[in-house]
Scaffold this motif. Structure first.
Motif, PDB file in Angstrom:
ATOM      1  N   GLU A  51       0.837  -1.203   0.000  1.00 24.03           N
ATOM      2  CA  GLU A  51       0.000   0.000   0.000  1.00 24.03           C
ATOM      3  C   GLU A  51       0.875   1.257   0.000  1.00 24.03           C
ATOM      4  N   LYS A  52       1.944   1.233   0.795  1.00 24.37           N
ATOM      5  CA  LYS A  52       2.871   2.366   0.845  1.00 24.37           C
ATOM      6  C   LYS A  52       3.581   2.544  -0.495  1.00 24.37           C
ATOM      7  N   ALA A  53       3.948   1.439  -1.139  1.00 26.81           N
ATOM      8  CA  ALA A  53       4.612   1.504  -2.442  1.00 26.81           C
ATOM      9  C   ALA A  53       3.696   2.144  -3.484  1.00 26.81           C
ATOM     10  N   ARG A  54       2.418   1.783  -3.469  1.00 24.06           N
ATOM     11  CA  ARG A  54       1.476   2.380  -4.422  1.00 24.06           C
ATOM     12  C   ARG A  54       1.274   3.860  -4.125  1.00 24.06           C
ATOM     13  N   CYS A 157       9.138  -5.574  -1.875  1.00 20.28           N
ATOM     14  CA  CYS A 157       8.296  -4.864  -2.836  1.00 20.28           C
ATOM     15  C   CYS A 157       9.106  -4.457  -4.058  1.00 20.28           C
ATOM     16  N   PHE A 158       8.504  -4.596  -5.221  1.00 19.11           N
ATOM     17  CA  PHE A 158       9.133  -4.141  -6.451  1.00 19.11           C
ATOM     18  C   PHE A 158       8.034  -3.793  -7.451  1.00 19.11           C
ATOM     19  N   VAL A 159       8.395  -2.994  -8.447  1.00 13.15           N
ATOM     20  CA  VAL A 159       7.446  -2.688  -9.515  1.00 13.15           C
ATOM     21  C   VAL A 159       7.989  -3.308 -10.794  1.00 13.15           C
ATOM     22  N   LYS A 160       7.145  -4.081 -11.451  1.00 17.04           N
ATOM     23  CA  LYS A 160       7.527  -4.748 -12.690  1.00 17.04           C
ATOM     24  C   LYS A 160       6.889  -3.995 -13.850  1.00 17.04           C
ATOM     25  N   LEU A 169      12.014  -2.592 -10.653  1.00 17.77           N
ATOM     26  CA  LEU A 169      12.602  -1.637  -9.718  1.00 17.77           C
ATOM     27  C   LEU A 169      12.380  -2.178  -8.314  1.00 17.77           C
ATOM     28  N   ASN A 170      13.445  -2.440  -7.583  1.00  9.78           N
ATOM     29  CA  ASN A 170      13.319  -2.889  -6.201  1.00  9.78           C
ATOM     30  C   ASN A 170      13.057  -1.677  -5.308  1.00  9.78           C
ATOM     31  N   LEU A 171      11.925  -1.670  -4.626  1.00 11.03           N
ATOM     32  CA  LEU A 171      11.486  -0.500  -3.873  1.00 11.03           C
ATOM     33  C   LEU A 171      12.014  -0.530  -2.440  1.00 11.03           C
ATOM     34  N   THR A 172      13.321  -0.433  -2.322  1.00 13.32           N
ATOM     35  CA  THR A 172      13.974  -0.415  -1.019  1.00 13.32           C
ATOM     36  C   THR A 172      14.002   1.013  -0.481  1.00 13.32           C
ATOM     37  N   ASP A 173      14.323   1.160   0.798  1.00 11.32           N
ATOM     38  CA  ASP A 173      14.463   2.501   1.376  1.00 11.32           C
ATOM     39  C   ASP A 173      15.565   3.279   0.661  1.00 11.32           C
ATOM     40  N   GLU A 180      14.080  10.644  -4.000  1.00  7.58           N
ATOM     41  CA  GLU A 180      13.815  11.957  -3.393  1.00  7.58           C
ATOM     42  C   GLU A 180      14.916  12.948  -3.735  1.00  7.58           C
ATOM     43  N   SER A 181      16.159  12.495  -3.646  1.00 11.56           N
ATOM     44  CA  SER A 181      17.310  13.348  -3.913  1.00 11.56           C
ATOM     45  C   SER A 181      17.330  13.827  -5.360  1.00 11.56           C
TER      46      SER A 181
END
Length: 204
Positions: A51-54, A157-160, A169-173, A180-181
């Motif tokens: 949910e946070k990834a979306r 979590c990742f987005v394919k 894309l591996n959605l790591t911290d 963000e940067s």
């Protein structure tokens, strides 16, 4: 404002290394077959992570729109000059060209590169930093706009998505921190280019 809830599909997976199965919790079923627990495909923690990834993906889309508006503002000022009073031609150029779907983000990126280089609006490595940031942002935008957020017990979590081939894309911290940067740096560089353009205009 109403908090809407829309139907979503969720894809989760469990990756199994058959050579290193943990048999310590294996049990025998009624048919005498050995059953090995493989782990949890979905729980509250995984659901919250997806949910946070979306939600973050949605912010990427909105932030990209904001960057695109900054590019349009720079291009508008370069081609039409500073706003002095209402000008029909200026309105048509902004609405029918800059904001038109015919002029893609990629096209604006290339046009900005030409303007920045021709007018020397950014110094040294800043030109390359801007182009690199815009390329990354364009890629991330496409990934979240057309891809699918998934979860795997090993990758998290990742987005394919598809871009010249299947990609992930591996959605790591660490990924979110880099994203963000890059967005912040890109916005600041476009602002700097806009300010430098203003100083080059007559009577400034």
């Amino acid at each position: 404002m109403k908090d809407i809830k829309l139907p979503l599909t969720q894809t989760v997976s469990i990756t199994i290394d058959t050579q290193n199965l943990d048999y310590s919790n294996a049990v025998e079923n009624e048919d005498g077959l050995l059953v090995v627990p493989l782990g949890t495909a979905m729980n509250s923690e995984i659901s919250e992570s997806m949910e946070k990834a979306r939600a973050n993906g949605g912010k990427v889309l909105y932030a990209t729109t904001s960057i695109e508006q900054q590019l349009e503002g720079l291009l508008l000022r370069y081609f039409m000059g500073p706003f002095v009073k209402h000008d029909h031609r200026r309105d048509v150029f902004e609405r029918e060209i800059l904001q038109s779907s015919a002029l893609s983000f990629s096209s604006k990126k290339e046009l900005i590169s030409k303007v920045v280089n021709h007018e020397d609006l950014l110094k040294g490595k800043k030109k390359n930093r801007l182009q690199s940031a815009l390329k990354s942002i364009m890629g991330w935008r496409n990934a979240f706009a057309h891809g699918k957020v998934q979860h795997d017990n090993r990758k998290g979590c990742f987005v394919k998505y598809y871009s010249g081939g299947s990609k992930e894309l591996n959605l790591t911290d660490e990924f979110w921190t880099e994203l963000e940067s890059v967005f912040k740096d890109c916005s600041e560089l476009v602002n700097e280019a806009s300010e430098n353009l203003e100083t080059k205009e007559p009577n400034q």
